[in-house]
Design a protein around this motif. Structure first.
Motif, mmCIF file in Angstrom:
data_model
loop_
_atom_site.group_PDB
_atom_site.id
_atom_site.type_symbol
_atom_site.label_atom_id
_atom_site.label_comp_id
_atom_site.label_asym_id
_atom_site.label_seq_id
_atom_site.Cartn_x
_atom_site.Cartn_y
_atom_site.Cartn_z
ATOM 1 N N LEU A 223 0.835 -1.159 -0.110
ATOM 2 C CA LEU A 223 0.116 0.075 0.031
ATOM 3 C C LEU A 223 0.855 1.268 -0.061
ATOM 4 O O LEU A 223 2.094 0.961 -0.048
ATOM 5 N N THR A 224 0.297 2.347 0.080
ATOM 6 C CA THR A 224 1.148 3.710 -0.173
ATOM 7 C C THR A 224 0.786 4.709 1.004
ATOM 8 O O THR A 224 -0.574 5.004 1.023
ATOM 9 N N SER A 251 -3.135 5.459 -0.035
ATOM 10 C CA SER A 251 -3.413 4.939 -1.311
ATOM 11 C C SER A 251 -3.431 3.375 -1.237
ATOM 12 O O SER A 251 -2.469 2.764 -0.815
ATOM 13 N N VAL A 252 -4.857 2.653 -1.423
ATOM 14 C CA VAL A 252 -4.691 1.234 -1.039
ATOM 15 C C VAL A 252 -5.579 0.592 -2.416
ATOM 16 O O VAL A 252 -6.763 1.073 -2.583
ATOM 17 N N ARG A 253 -5.055 -0.233 -2.918
ATOM 18 C CA ARG A 253 -5.581 -1.163 -4.023
ATOM 19 C C ARG A 253 -6.842 -1.891 -3.454
ATOM 20 O O ARG A 253 -6.701 -2.475 -2.413
ATOM 21 N N ARG A 254 -7.843 -2.189 -4.361
ATOM 22 C CA ARG A 254 -8.658 -3.115 -4.164
ATOM 23 C C ARG A 254 -8.319 -4.461 -3.940
ATOM 24 O O ARG A 254 -8.757 -5.206 -3.009
ATOM 25 N N THR A 256 -5.514 -5.131 -2.326
ATOM 26 C CA THR A 256 -4.967 -5.389 -1.070
ATOM 27 C C THR A 256 -6.196 -5.536 0.075
ATOM 28 O O THR A 256 -5.955 -6.515 0.675
ATOM 29 N N LEU A 326 -15.811 1.135 -3.067
ATOM 30 C CA LEU A 326 -15.137 0.992 -4.389
ATOM 31 C C LEU A 326 -16.130 0.618 -5.854
ATOM 32 O O LEU A 326 -15.846 1.266 -6.685
ATOM 33 N N LYS A 331 -14.049 2.365 -8.554
ATOM 34 C CA LYS A 331 -12.671 2.544 -8.477
ATOM 35 C C LYS A 331 -12.014 1.370 -8.018
ATOM 36 O O LYS A 331 -12.412 0.558 -7.483
ATOM 37 N N ASN A 332 -10.858 1.417 -8.262
ATOM 38 C CA ASN A 332 -9.942 0.261 -7.924
ATOM 39 C C ASN A 332 -8.967 0.610 -6.993
ATOM 40 O O ASN A 332 -8.284 -0.403 -6.274
ATOM 41 N N THR A 333 -8.947 2.095 -6.740
ATOM 42 C CA THR A 333 -7.871 2.538 -5.510
ATOM 43 C C THR A 333 -8.556 3.232 -4.702
ATOM 44 O O THR A 333 -9.332 4.017 -5.127
ATOM 45 N N HIS A 335 -8.199 6.311 -2.241
ATOM 46 C CA HIS A 335 -7.173 7.616 -2.177
ATOM 47 C C HIS A 335 -7.875 8.322 -1.006
ATOM 48 O O HIS A 335 -9.181 8.847 -1.177
#
Length: 402
Positions: A223-224, A251-254, A256, A326, A331-333, A335
């Motif tokens: 993740l970020t 920022s976290v992706r689906r 994850t 999401l 959305k895929n991420t 924020h």
């Protein structure tokens, strides 16, 4: 005692300057590893970390990359002005910011600000063989807003920073940035530009250690969280209630989120930034339980939210709420941002094990560690001090299993 009533002086310990690692070891994964497991302390070498983790566990890393956030300009009078990038203002999105090719605006800290009250500063640089005139002007604002502009549309702001910027190593190293820091102050898995400080628990990992994790059956996700300059801000108030936490962007992706749910919302966090992101996800999911149409901005987690709201939602349910959100927003991420403070009295929701370095006395990071080990932080730090462990960003590491 509530977290707001904590006295920061209770989290002090003696840290002689010689115990602060000024440079990393020649081989990252040869640092010492303190192991705190169920109250018992032992030690090993970091490259053996995979041997101490349960097979099939999920390990979460922060893949942020440190930018060369210090830019120096010299006035006609000879005064040296430092512009330290904090966070993008226009455009506000990090990815868009680094792709801009004529001008952009940042929130900044300005060094020697008394010598630069008005006017434009100019610096000539060469980017990819092309001469570029870089100029900055300070805009009226409480937090200094600085507009950068340059006269070559073929050059992005990322290109500008690569040439004109300097890597901002921690102030407690008490030395100038060196060429070697450009490599050693980045994790081997860093990808997403935006931090002004490294997520230093990750500095010990090498590609060999990552392969060993895979061989051990440890799953990995990234993740970020972009680490802000506030990570170095000392706690100046005696009571934690009076300390304002800085905001950091995540920022976290689906993928994850889905992987976390597959692991019953349990994770091994690499570094305190991963902790803050993972734990913030829980409270974002709780917010969505009551506000399913919340915007990304409305999902921001306030400093005291965990203690004031005390939600009862399970971590898996909270994460599922994020997946639904999401999907609904195509959305895929995710924020958003967080201001969460984790201090004794906090109940961890997702993080079950923690890999982290040794932190400064009287810091919010030490409070986070104390909360994780149920107040037993002195056992860990007394052992590290008496067994020649190296401290802070370039120092040794620990694996905490409460």
């Amino acid at each position: 005692m509530t977290p707001k009533e904590i006295h920061i002086s209770d989290y002090n310990y003696p840290l002689p300057d010689e115990r602060i690692a000024k440079f990393p070891l020649p081989e990252r994964d040869h640092s010492k590893l303190l192991i705190y497991k169920h109250g018992n302390v032992s030690e090993d070498v970091f490259y053996n970390l995979p041997n101490h983790l349960p097979k099939g566990a999920l390990m979460v890393f922060n893949n942020t990359r440190v930018i060369q956030a210090r830019i120096h300009f010299r006035k006609d009078t000879g005064a040296l002005i430092e512009v330290f990038l904090l966070e993008p203002a226009e455009p506000a999105d990090y990815e868009q910011m680094f792709q801009t090719n004529s001008q952009c605006t940042w929130q900044c800290l300005v060094g020697n600000a008394k010598k630069w009250k008005t006017g434009t500063l100019v610096r000539d640089i060469v980017v990819k063989g092309n001469p570029v005139c870089l100029s900055v002007e300070k805009l009226p604002n409480d937090t200094p807003l600085v507009r950068f502009s340059w006269d070559n549309a073929a050059v992005s702001f990322a290109d500008i920073l690569d040439i004109a910027g300097e890597l901002p190593i921690p102030p407690y190293l008490n030395r100038e940035t060196q060429e070697s820091d450009k490599t050693t102050y980045q994790t081997v898995y860093s990808k997403i530009k935006g931090s002004v400080a490294a997520p230093t628990a990750g500095l010990h990992f090498t590609n060999d250690v990552l392969r060993a994790l895979d061989e051990q059956g440890i799953e990995r996700e990234e993740l970020t969280l972009h680490v802000g300059a506030g990570t170095f801000r000392p706690v100046k108030s005696e009571l934690i209630a009076d300390h304002p936490m800085h905001t950091e962007y995540i920022s976290v992706r689906r993928q994850t989120i889905e992987r976390l749910i597959q692991h019953e919302a349990q994770a091994i966090a690499v570094g305190t930034t991963s902790v803050r992101t993972l734990e913030s996800l829980y409270y974002m999911g709780c917010r969505l339980e009551k506000q399913p149409d919340a915007t990304e901005q409305e999902l921001h987690i306030d400093q005291w939210e965990p203690y004031d709201t005390k939600p009862t939602l399970s971590p898996v349910e909270a994460l599922r709420n994020i997946l639904v959100w999401l999907d609904k927003n195509h959305k895929n991420t995710l924020h958003s941002s967080t201001q969460i403070i984790i201090a004794p009295g906090y109940e961890y929701k997702i993080v079950k094990m923690l890999v982290t370095n040794f932190h400064q006395p009287q810091s919010t990071l030490l409070l986070l560690v104390s909360a994780f080990v149920d107040g037993d932080w002195r056992t860990i730090y007394d052992y590290a001090l008496s067994h020649d462990f190296r401290f802070l960003s370039y120092g040794d590491s620990s694996l905490l299993i409460p």
